[in-house]
Structure formats: C-alpha cells, structure tokens
Design a protein around this motif. Structure first.
Motif, PDB file in Angstrom:
ATOM      1  N   ALA B 196       0.825  -1.207   0.000  1.00 28.50           N
ATOM      2  CA  ALA B 196       0.000   0.000   0.000  1.00 28.50           C
ATOM      3  C   ALA B 196       0.859   1.256   0.000  1.00 28.50           C
ATOM      4  O   ALA B 196       0.589   2.215  -0.739  1.00 28.50           O
ATOM      5  CB  ALA B 196      -0.932  -0.004   1.213  1.00 28.50           C
ATOM      6  N   ALA B 199       2.409   1.706  -3.362  1.00 30.98           N
ATOM      7  CA  ALA B 199       1.411   2.201  -4.317  1.00 30.98           C
ATOM      8  C   ALA B 199       1.199   3.698  -4.135  1.00 30.98           C
ATOM      9  O   ALA B 199       1.017   4.438  -5.108  1.00 30.98           O
ATOM     10  CB  ALA B 199       0.092   1.453  -4.127  1.00 30.98           C
ATOM     11  N   HIS B 200       1.227   4.149  -2.900  1.00 33.77           N
ATOM     12  CA  HIS B 200       1.103   5.575  -2.607  1.00 33.77           C
ATOM     13  C   HIS B 200       2.236   6.363  -3.279  1.00 33.77           C
ATOM     14  O   HIS B 200       1.999   7.352  -3.977  1.00 33.77           O
ATOM     15  CB  HIS B 200       1.121   5.769  -1.083  1.00 33.77           C
ATOM     16  CG  HIS B 200       1.208   7.187  -0.622  1.00 33.77           C
ATOM     17  ND1 HIS B 200       0.118   7.902  -0.188  1.00 33.77           N
ATOM     18  CD2 HIS B 200       2.259   8.040  -0.534  1.00 33.77           C
ATOM     19  CE1 HIS B 200       0.500   9.119   0.145  1.00 33.77           C
ATOM     20  NE2 HIS B 200       1.808   9.235  -0.047  1.00 33.77           N
ATOM     21  N   GLU B 201       3.468   5.889  -3.108  1.00 33.96           N
ATOM     22  CA  GLU B 201       4.611   6.581  -3.706  1.00 33.96           C
ATOM     23  C   GLU B 201       4.574   6.509  -5.228  1.00 33.96           C
ATOM     24  O   GLU B 201       4.924   7.465  -5.918  1.00 33.96           O
ATOM     25  CB  GLU B 201       5.933   5.993  -3.183  1.00 33.96           C
ATOM     26  CG  GLU B 201       6.123   6.091  -1.679  1.00 33.96           C
ATOM     27  CD  GLU B 201       6.052   7.516  -1.150  1.00 33.96           C
ATOM     28  OE1 GLU B 201       6.341   8.457  -1.904  1.00 33.96           O
ATOM     29  OE2 GLU B 201       5.690   7.692   0.023  1.00 33.96           O
ATOM     30  N   GLN B 202       4.119   5.358  -5.750  1.00 34.01           N
ATOM     31  CA  GLN B 202       4.024   5.208  -7.205  1.00 34.01           C
ATOM     32  C   GLN B 202       3.015   6.187  -7.792  1.00 34.01           C
ATOM     33  O   GLN B 202       3.194   6.692  -8.898  1.00 34.01           O
ATOM     34  CB  GLN B 202       3.627   3.770  -7.574  1.00 34.01           C
ATOM     35  CG  GLN B 202       4.696   2.739  -7.277  1.00 34.01           C
ATOM     36  CD  GLN B 202       5.835   2.806  -8.271  1.00 34.01           C
ATOM     37  OE1 GLN B 202       5.610   3.015  -9.451  1.00 34.01           O
ATOM     38  NE2 GLN B 202       7.053   2.666  -7.788  1.00 34.01           N
ATOM     39  N   THR B 203       1.934   6.444  -7.050  1.00 32.26           N
ATOM     40  CA  THR B 203       0.946   7.403  -7.536  1.00 32.26           C
ATOM     41  C   THR B 203       1.570   8.795  -7.645  1.00 32.26           C
ATOM     42  O   THR B 203       1.323   9.513  -8.610  1.00 32.26           O
ATOM     43  CB  THR B 203      -0.276   7.447  -6.596  1.00 32.26           C
ATOM     44  OG1 THR B 203      -0.688   6.116  -6.330  1.00 32.26           O
ATOM     45  CG2 THR B 203      -1.407   8.222  -7.205  1.00 32.26           C
ATOM     46  N   ASP B 245      -2.904   9.047  -1.733  1.00 31.14           N
ATOM     47  CA  ASP B 245      -3.688   8.125  -0.904  1.00 31.14           C
ATOM     48  C   ASP B 245      -4.830   7.519  -1.721  1.00 31.14           C
ATOM     49  O   ASP B 245      -5.064   6.316  -1.690  1.00 31.14           O
ATOM     50  CB  ASP B 245      -4.287   8.862   0.303  1.00 31.14           C
ATOM     51  CG  ASP B 245      -3.220   9.228   1.331  1.00 31.14           C
ATOM     52  OD1 ASP B 245      -2.090   8.734   1.193  1.00 31.14           O
ATOM     53  OD2 ASP B 245      -3.533   9.992   2.251  1.00 31.14           O
ATOM     54  N   ALA B 248      -3.547   4.956  -4.115  1.00 34.34           N
ATOM     55  CA  ALA B 248      -3.178   3.697  -3.460  1.00 34.34           C
ATOM     56  C   ALA B 248      -4.416   2.912  -3.051  1.00 34.34           C
ATOM     57  O   ALA B 248      -4.421   1.683  -3.068  1.00 34.34           O
ATOM     58  CB  ALA B 248      -2.306   3.983  -2.238  1.00 34.34           C
ATOM     59  N   HIS B 252      -5.575  -1.111  -2.816  1.00 33.40           N
ATOM     60  CA  HIS B 252      -5.219  -1.617  -1.487  1.00 33.40           C
ATOM     61  C   HIS B 252      -6.257  -1.169  -0.476  1.00 33.40           C
ATOM     62  O   HIS B 252      -6.917  -0.154  -0.667  1.00 33.40           O
ATOM     63  CB  HIS B 252      -3.829  -1.120  -1.097  1.00 33.40           C
ATOM     64  CG  HIS B 252      -2.760  -1.576  -2.032  1.00 33.40           C
ATOM     65  ND1 HIS B 252      -2.159  -2.801  -1.945  1.00 33.40           N
ATOM     66  CD2 HIS B 252      -2.223  -0.973  -3.119  1.00 33.40           C
ATOM     67  CE1 HIS B 252      -1.292  -2.934  -2.917  1.00 33.40           C
ATOM     68  NE2 HIS B 252      -1.303  -1.838  -3.657  1.00 33.40           N
ATOM     69  N   LEU B 257      -3.326   0.946   4.166  1.00 30.61           N
ATOM     70  CA  LEU B 257      -2.736   2.229   3.805  1.00 30.61           C
ATOM     71  C   LEU B 257      -2.587   3.109   5.038  1.00 30.61           C
ATOM     72  O   LEU B 257      -1.529   3.696   5.283  1.00 30.61           O
ATOM     73  CB  LEU B 257      -3.611   2.920   2.763  1.00 30.61           C
ATOM     74  CG  LEU B 257      -3.071   4.250   2.269  1.00 30.61           C
ATOM     75  CD1 LEU B 257      -1.830   4.030   1.432  1.00 30.61           C
ATOM     76  CD2 LEU B 257      -4.108   4.999   1.470  1.00 30.61           C
TER      77      LEU B 257
END
Lengths: 114, 283
Positions: B196, B199-203, B245, B248, B252, B257
């Motif tokens: 999670a 995914a937040h950082e990837q966003t 957020d 992500a 997730h 998260l």
C-alpha cells in the motif's frame, strides 16, 4: 556482466570498509570480479565526479578514499527527506471521520508505539 | 485601458490575499482533491498573470489602444531612442515606472522558476546517486522467490535507517525513478501494508506530483510575502498526499494504507488531536 552502477556500489563499499586509502590496483585485487585496472580507474573517476571519493594526488599511484562514511551519507539523505516532508497529520485527519471507533483505537495504538 | 488595468489590479489582489485564505480552509478539498488542485493551479496562473498584467496594461495605456499596437509602439520608440515623443503621447513617470515594474516582475518570476528547477534537479541527482550506492533492491533482500510476479514493491530500494520512512525520487524517465523505503519501516509493516505504501509513492510518480510541488515552491520563493504563495505551496503539498492516498486505495485496503502511512511519519501528532476532538473529527 556487472553494470557500471553495480561496480560503483562494490567499489564504494570496499572503500567504506577500508581503514586506509587504496590505489586502483588495491581496489582491483580486493574485488571479486576480474577487472582491468583501467575499468577500476573509470569507476573511481565517476565516483570522484559524484563527490563520493577523494583522491590523494601527492602519492604515485594516486590513492582513493571514501569522502564520507556510510552513516554520514545516510544522515545527509534523511535530513533532506525530513526537511521536505509535508504535514501528514492534516492529510490523515481526513480519514478519521470515516473510520470506526475500534479502527481509530488501533490506529492510535500504532502511532503511540512508533 | 486604465479601467482594464484597475480590473487586473483588483483581480490580482483578490487572487493574492482573500481567495487563497478562503480556499485553504475550504472543506471540499478533502472530498475532491482533484478539484482543489485544479483551482490552485488556476489561482496561481491567473494571479501571476494579473499581477504582471496590471502594471503592464497601465504602463502601456498612453502608447496605443490595443496591447499589440502599444507594445509595437514602445519597441519602435525604444529602438529609435526617441524620448521627446514621450511628451507628445502624455507619458507620465508613473507609466514608465509601471512598465519597468511589470518587466522586472515577469523576469523575476521566470528566473526564480529556472533557478528552482536547476537546484531541485541537482539535489535530486545527488540523492539518486546516494540511493544507488547505499541501498539494496528489495527483491535481493527477499531472495529471488518473488521473481515471476515482480511488482513495484520489488523494485523499491531499501536504505539502512532506523526511522520509518518511505519516499519517491522522480527521475527523468519513469524507469529512472526510485521508491525508497527505510529498514525501520520494513521491520514494522506487513507485506500488504508495504504494498500500500509503495502504491502511494508510485501514484506520486505516475501523476508527476513533483512538477506541481516544484512550480508552487518556485512561486513561493519568488514572492514569499504574498499569502497566496504560502497557502498555495502548503495546500498543493497536502493535496498531492491526498491524491496519492486515493491512488493507493484503488488497489489496497484503506486499513493497510492508514497503518503504513501512520507509521511512516515518525513525528506525527495525530494521537493528541484525535484524543482531544474524538474520532468523529470532521475531515
């Protein structure tokens, strides 16, 4: 075949672990891979350009040492990250309204323990 | 043209002082961060243009009826160094002053943007070098067992630090961007929570948030005494976190998260706030 980035990492960790400065020949001898000295010199020059390595020009051959320890570099990185970090509190607060009491308690417990 | 200049001056003031103050307190930003983000960009752009436009239009007013016409006239007079013509056109010192102001302000904004860009790029390159030399890829740490379904989590880099931290470093291309996790964070999170937070950082990276925050940082550095730049910078930082957020949470669970984000901010004081206001605090 190891990339230049991998070589930089191995050379750097050698220099970090070494108490004294090393010549390019020393570095080559201590590396696992079988490399030409010119390759080692190229890697060292790249690292010097990145300010990771200092070169002692007074001796022949030139000797190389790490500019700062692993820990000092880690601190440099962390300071930069923490300096630019935004206020997570305000951002997370928007979730607070939407979570149940038990979830909120669990969240608080996590926060307290960290 | 003088009334237009006045209108622009009023607009610049509204966009610089009261509107950002109102918007920074608006509650809808938590519900629709995208709308708030667009609004901030519009405010910054329109505010900047009005700020330069007001003195420009006023300063150009004696030279001609339209913007195009008057700029051409000014350039012609400048090239001919024909300063006696200024008197015939009823150009006052205030007009000249306003023109200089507009030109200086515009140059100042552009130069600050450029300087910020160069500085940010430099420190980012340095940071990426350090990460490459000091970190280990996560998949190496876990062994090669995850190889067949390698995900973004496996490409994350781990640095040896006790503080629980997660951040991303944008590169010139998407492939050269890196997500960095600290050892301390890894020790405390489950795999789902880790996924999670990555995914937040990837966003952040996918939505190019670094460009937005850099632009608003430059805007603040150029005019730090203006409420709009200060509020704008803070708001945009906050909104990028909300957007990340939301990104992500598409894949997730919210609980994973929340836990991972709460942990990855060591000095957060959410506990005290929640205790004081109760968990039903409006968001």
């Amino acid at each position: 075949m190891a990339t230049l980035g991998d070589l930089e990492r191995s050379v750097m960790s050698l220099l970090w672990d070494s108490a004294e400065s090393l010549s390019a020949n020393d570095v080559r001898d201590r590396l696992d891979e079988d490399l030409a000295v010119t390759t080692v010199l190229t890697v060292l020059a790249r690292l010097e350009k990145k300010n990771m390595v200092t070169r002692e020009r007074s001796s022949r051959p030139h000797r190389y040492a790490a500019a700062a320890s692993r820990e000092e570099h880690t601190v440099e990185m962390l300071n930069e990250v923490l300096g630019t970090a935004s206020d997570r509190e305000a951002v997370l607060a928007r979730f607070i309204g939407g979570i149940s009491d038990s979830e909120a308690t669990a969240l608080r417990r996590i926060l307290r323990s960290s | 043209m003088t009334s237009l200049a006045l209108f622009l001056a009023v607009l610049a003031f509204l966009l610089a002082v009261p509107i950002p103050r109102l918007l920074s307190r608006a509650r809808f930003r938590a519900r629709s961060p995208w709308a708030a983000m667009l609004l901030w960009q519009a405010i910054a752009l329109a505010g900047g243009l009005a700020l330069i436009g007001a003195p420009l239009v006023y300063g150009l007013s004696p030279f001609g009826g339209s913007l195009h016409e008057s700029v051409a006239e000014v350039l012609k007079l400048l090239r001919a160094a024909d300063f006696t013509a200024l008197e015939d056109l009823h150009v006052l010192p205030t007009h000249v002053f306003a023109l200089c102001l507009a030109v200086m302000l515009g140059t100042h904004l552009l130069l600050t943007l450029l300087r910020t860009y160069v500085r940010v790029l430099g420190s980012r390159r340095r940071h990426r070098d350090l990460v490459r030399l000091l970190s280990t890829p996560l998949d190496e740490r876990r062994g090669a067992t995850t190889a067949p379904n390698a995900t973004a989590v496996d490409e994350a880099h781990v640095i040896e630090a006790e503080a629980p931290l997660a951040y991303c470093l944008p590169g010139r291309t998407h492939a050269s961007s890196v997500t960095v996790l600290s050892r301390g964070l890894l020790d405390q999170l489950s795999d789902a929570e880790l996924a999670a937070v990555v995914a937040h950082e990837q966003t952040h990276l996918h939505q190019r948030h670094h460009l937005l925050t850099m632009a608003f940082d430059a805007w603040y550095r150029a005019l730090p005494w203006l409420p709009t730049t200060r509020y704008g910078r803070e708001a945009v930082l906050e909104l990028t976190e909300m957007l990340a957020d939301d990104g992500a949470m598409q894949h997730h669970s919210r609980d994973d998260l929340l836990r991972s984000l709460a942990l990855s901010t060591p000095e957060m004081s959410l506990i005290d706030d929640a205790d004081a206001d109760g968990p039903s605090r409006p968001a």
